[in-house]
Design a protein around this motif. Structure first.
Motif, PDB file in Angstrom:
ATOM      1  N   GLN A   1       0.594  -1.312   0.048  1.00 47.35           N
ATOM      2  CA  GLN A   1      -0.096   0.034   0.118  1.00 47.35           C
ATOM      3  C   GLN A   1       0.775   1.266  -0.041  1.00 47.35           C
ATOM      4  O   GLN A   1       0.320   2.446   0.135  1.00 47.35           O
ATOM      5  N   ALA A   2       2.245   1.060  -0.015  1.00 45.31           N
ATOM      6  CA  ALA A   2       3.007   2.314   0.073  1.00 45.31           C
ATOM      7  C   ALA A   2       2.872   3.194  -1.201  1.00 45.31           C
ATOM      8  O   ALA A   2       2.541   2.943  -2.314  1.00 45.31           O
ATOM      9  N   GLU A   3       2.890   4.457  -0.840  1.00 45.73           N
ATOM     10  CA  GLU A   3       2.829   5.581  -1.866  1.00 45.73           C
ATOM     11  C   GLU A   3       4.251   5.366  -2.789  1.00 45.73           C
ATOM     12  O   GLU A   3       5.136   5.467  -2.131  1.00 45.73           O
ATOM     13  N   ARG A   4       4.037   5.332  -3.987  1.00 46.55           N
ATOM     14  CA  ARG A   4       5.190   5.377  -4.820  1.00 46.55           C
ATOM     15  C   ARG A   4       5.384   6.543  -5.894  1.00 46.55           C
ATOM     16  O   ARG A   4       4.418   6.877  -6.634  1.00 46.55           O
ATOM     17  N   LYS A   5       6.390   7.163  -5.646  1.00 44.93           N
ATOM     18  CA  LYS A   5       6.920   8.133  -6.512  1.00 44.93           C
ATOM     19  C   LYS A   5       8.218   8.272  -7.140  1.00 44.93           C
ATOM     20  O   LYS A   5       8.957   7.853  -6.672  1.00 44.93           O
ATOM     21  N   ILE A   6       8.159   8.662  -8.270  1.00 45.57           N
ATOM     22  CA  ILE A   6       9.507   9.060  -9.178  1.00 45.57           C
ATOM     23  C   ILE A   6       9.583  10.618  -8.947  1.00 45.57           C
ATOM     24  O   ILE A   6       8.695  11.418  -8.838  1.00 45.57           O
ATOM     25  N   TRP A   7      11.126  11.009  -8.835  1.00 45.11           N
ATOM     26  CA  TRP A   7      11.033  12.510  -9.127  1.00 45.11           C
ATOM     27  C   TRP A   7      12.254  12.640 -10.216  1.00 45.11           C
ATOM     28  O   TRP A   7      13.230  11.670 -10.364  1.00 45.11           O
ATOM     29  N   ILE A   8      12.110  13.905 -10.903  1.00 39.71           N
ATOM     30  CA  ILE A   8      13.304  14.329 -11.818  1.00 39.71           C
ATOM     31  C   ILE A   8      13.659  15.877 -11.682  1.00 39.71           C
ATOM     32  O   ILE A   8      12.712  16.292 -10.778  1.00 39.71           O
TER      33      ILE A   8
ATOM     34  N   PRO B   1      -3.324  11.479 -16.107  1.00 46.49           N
ATOM     35  CA  PRO B   1      -4.222  11.741 -15.366  1.00 46.49           C
ATOM     36  C   PRO B   1      -4.400  11.035 -14.118  1.00 46.49           C
ATOM     37  O   PRO B   1      -3.741   9.756 -14.143  1.00 46.49           O
ATOM     38  N   GLU B   2      -5.065  11.359 -13.031  1.00 48.32           N
ATOM     39  CA  GLU B   2      -5.270  10.526 -11.890  1.00 48.32           C
ATOM     40  C   GLU B   2      -4.158  10.212 -11.081  1.00 48.32           C
ATOM     41  O   GLU B   2      -3.918   9.086 -10.422  1.00 48.32           O
ATOM     42  N   ARG B   3      -3.208  11.004 -11.002  1.00 46.20           N
ATOM     43  CA  ARG B   3      -1.934  10.797 -10.315  1.00 46.20           C
ATOM     44  C   ARG B   3      -1.732  12.158  -9.386  1.00 46.20           C
ATOM     45  O   ARG B   3      -1.963  12.981 -10.284  1.00 46.20           O
ATOM     46  N   ALA B   4      -1.231  11.812  -8.332  1.00 50.02           N
ATOM     47  CA  ALA B   4      -0.440  12.968  -7.538  1.00 50.02           C
ATOM     48  C   ALA B   4       0.743  13.551  -8.058  1.00 50.02           C
ATOM     49  O   ALA B   4       1.506  12.530  -8.543  1.00 50.02           O
ATOM     50  N   VAL B   5       0.860  14.770  -8.077  1.00 46.64           N
ATOM     51  CA  VAL B   5       1.834  15.441  -8.611  1.00 46.64           C
ATOM     52  C   VAL B   5       2.426  16.464  -7.764  1.00 46.64           C
ATOM     53  O   VAL B   5       1.568  17.188  -7.338  1.00 46.64           O
ATOM     54  N   TRP B   6       3.684  16.601  -7.394  1.00 50.17           N
ATOM     55  CA  TRP B   6       4.459  17.514  -6.422  1.00 50.17           C
ATOM     56  C   TRP B   6       5.361  18.389  -7.462  1.00 50.17           C
ATOM     57  O   TRP B   6       6.178  17.646  -8.153  1.00 50.17           O
ATOM     58  N   ILE B   7       5.118  19.635  -7.496  1.00 51.05           N
ATOM     59  CA  ILE B   7       6.188  20.457  -8.185  1.00 51.05           C
ATOM     60  C   ILE B   7       6.784  21.318  -7.474  1.00 51.05           C
ATOM     61  O   ILE B   7       6.189  22.279  -6.510  1.00 51.05           O
ATOM     62  N   GLU B   8       8.071  21.460  -7.371  1.00 56.49           N
ATOM     63  CA  GLU B   8       8.955  22.584  -6.913  1.00 56.49           C
ATOM     64  C   GLU B   8       9.701  23.271  -7.726  1.00 56.49           C
ATOM     65  O   GLU B   8      10.299  22.665  -8.911  1.00 56.49           O
ATOM     66  N   VAL B   9       9.684  24.590  -7.617  1.00 56.97           N
ATOM     67  CA  VAL B   9      10.094  25.542  -8.587  1.00 56.97           C
ATOM     68  C   VAL B   9      10.854  26.478  -7.716  1.00 56.97           C
ATOM     69  O   VAL B   9      10.496  27.110  -6.873  1.00 56.97           O
ATOM     70  N   ALA B  10      12.181  26.682  -8.097  1.00 55.94           N
ATOM     71  CA  ALA B  10      13.247  27.522  -7.353  1.00 55.94           C
ATOM     72  C   ALA B  10      13.983  28.601  -8.272  1.00 55.94           C
ATOM     73  O   ALA B  10      14.533  28.120  -9.318  1.00 55.94           O
TER      74      ALA B  10
ATOM     75  N   VAL C   1       3.789   6.638  -9.433  1.00 53.50           N
ATOM     76  CA  VAL C   1       4.109   5.302 -10.288  1.00 53.50           C
ATOM     77  C   VAL C   1       3.367   4.322  -9.767  1.00 53.50           C
ATOM     78  O   VAL C   1       2.920   4.199  -8.534  1.00 53.50           O
ATOM     79  N   LEU C   2       2.909   3.656 -10.294  1.00 50.14           N
ATOM     80  CA  LEU C   2       1.699   2.421 -10.054  1.00 50.14           C
ATOM     81  C   LEU C   2       2.404   1.128  -9.500  1.00 50.14           C
ATOM     82  O   LEU C   2       1.637   0.299  -8.880  1.00 50.14           O
ATOM     83  N   HIS C   3       3.789   0.878  -9.797  1.00 53.07           N
ATOM     84  CA  HIS C   3       4.429  -0.266  -9.214  1.00 53.07           C
ATOM     85  C   HIS C   3       5.767  -0.086  -9.429  1.00 53.07           C
ATOM     86  O   HIS C   3       6.294   0.898  -9.708  1.00 53.07           O
ATOM     87  N   ASN C   4       6.806  -1.075  -8.839  1.00 49.81           N
ATOM     88  CA  ASN C   4       8.150  -0.835  -8.520  1.00 49.81           C
ATOM     89  C   ASN C   4       8.996  -1.199 -10.151  1.00 49.81           C
ATOM     90  O   ASN C   4      10.059  -0.580  -9.947  1.00 49.81           O
ATOM     91  N   ASP C   5       8.441  -1.469 -11.026  1.00 56.47           N
ATOM     92  CA  ASP C   5       8.715  -1.540 -12.287  1.00 56.47           C
ATOM     93  C   ASP C   5       8.616  -0.153 -12.990  1.00 56.47           C
ATOM     94  O   ASP C   5       9.018   0.227 -14.208  1.00 56.47           O
ATOM     95  N   ARG C   6       8.268   0.922 -12.401  1.00 53.91           N
ATOM     96  CA  ARG C   6       7.884   1.953 -12.810  1.00 53.91           C
ATOM     97  C   ARG C   6       7.027   1.964 -14.191  1.00 53.91           C
ATOM     98  O   ARG C   6       7.898   1.872 -15.229  1.00 53.91           O
ATOM     99  N   ASP C   7       5.944   2.595 -14.153  1.00 57.50           N
ATOM    100  CA  ASP C   7       5.426   2.846 -15.502  1.00 57.50           C
ATOM    101  C   ASP C   7       5.558   4.145 -16.224  1.00 57.50           C
ATOM    102  O   ASP C   7       5.128   4.390 -17.351  1.00 57.50           O
ATOM    103  N   ILE C   8       6.490   4.807 -15.697  1.00 55.43           N
ATOM    104  CA  ILE C   8       6.677   6.301 -16.065  1.00 55.43           C
ATOM    105  C   ILE C   8       8.350   6.050 -15.884  1.00 55.43           C
ATOM    106  O   ILE C   8       8.945   6.092 -14.889  1.00 55.43           O
TER     107      ILE C   8
END
Length: 150
Positions: free
Chosen positions: A18-25, A119-128, A71-78
């Protein structure tokens, strides 16, 4: 395995599933910034060490972006690199513009493009600005404190 160890193993597996999974770039873009109100607003034109009236004139920044997406799983769909290249190309191809916008405005513009493609994904955006001062906006699908779907 005893009953306690079995229970702990099952709990750990439930948490992982049930862990929340995100990638970041991250990426950087040069842009011209201007905050016209800074030239006339008495709260900003203070005449002392807190005076930021210079922000009312166009000036250059290197804007630093950090973008997280579900992302939806550990093989990263993105894939990291593809996601990063796509985001960079939004600016290169002129789809998005940096100039004369606040960090928050840039984040909103970028979110609209991301949400259209993913769509239907949480997104966090940091701009500095220059990697020094910036904003973080969390575009969530639910509002945890209200327990409602947005």
């Amino acid at each position: 395995m005893n009953q306690r160890d079995q229970a702990l193993t099952e709990q750990r597996e439930r948490i992982m599933s049930q862990a929340e999974r995100k990638i970041w770039i991250t990426f950087r873009k040069e842009g011209i910034h201007c905050y016209p109100a800074a030239a006339t607003d008495p709260a900003l034109v203070t005449g002392d060490e807190y005076d930021v009236s210079f922000l009312g004139s166009p000036h250059r920044h290197i804007f630093h972006f950090r973008v997280w997406i579900d992302v939806l799983h550990n093989d990263r769909d993105i894939e990291f690199i593809q996601f990063k290249r796509w985001l960079e190309n939004l600016y290169k191809d002129g789809i998005l513009q940096l100039d004369h916008k606040s960090c928050e405005m840039m984040a909103d513009d970028l979110y609209a493009e991301i949400a259209g493609r993913y769509p239907e994904r949480a997104v966090w955006i940091e701009v500095a600005e220059d990697g020094e001062n910036g904003a973080l906006i969390k575009y969530e699908l639910t509002h945890p404190s209200l327990s409602i779907k947005i």
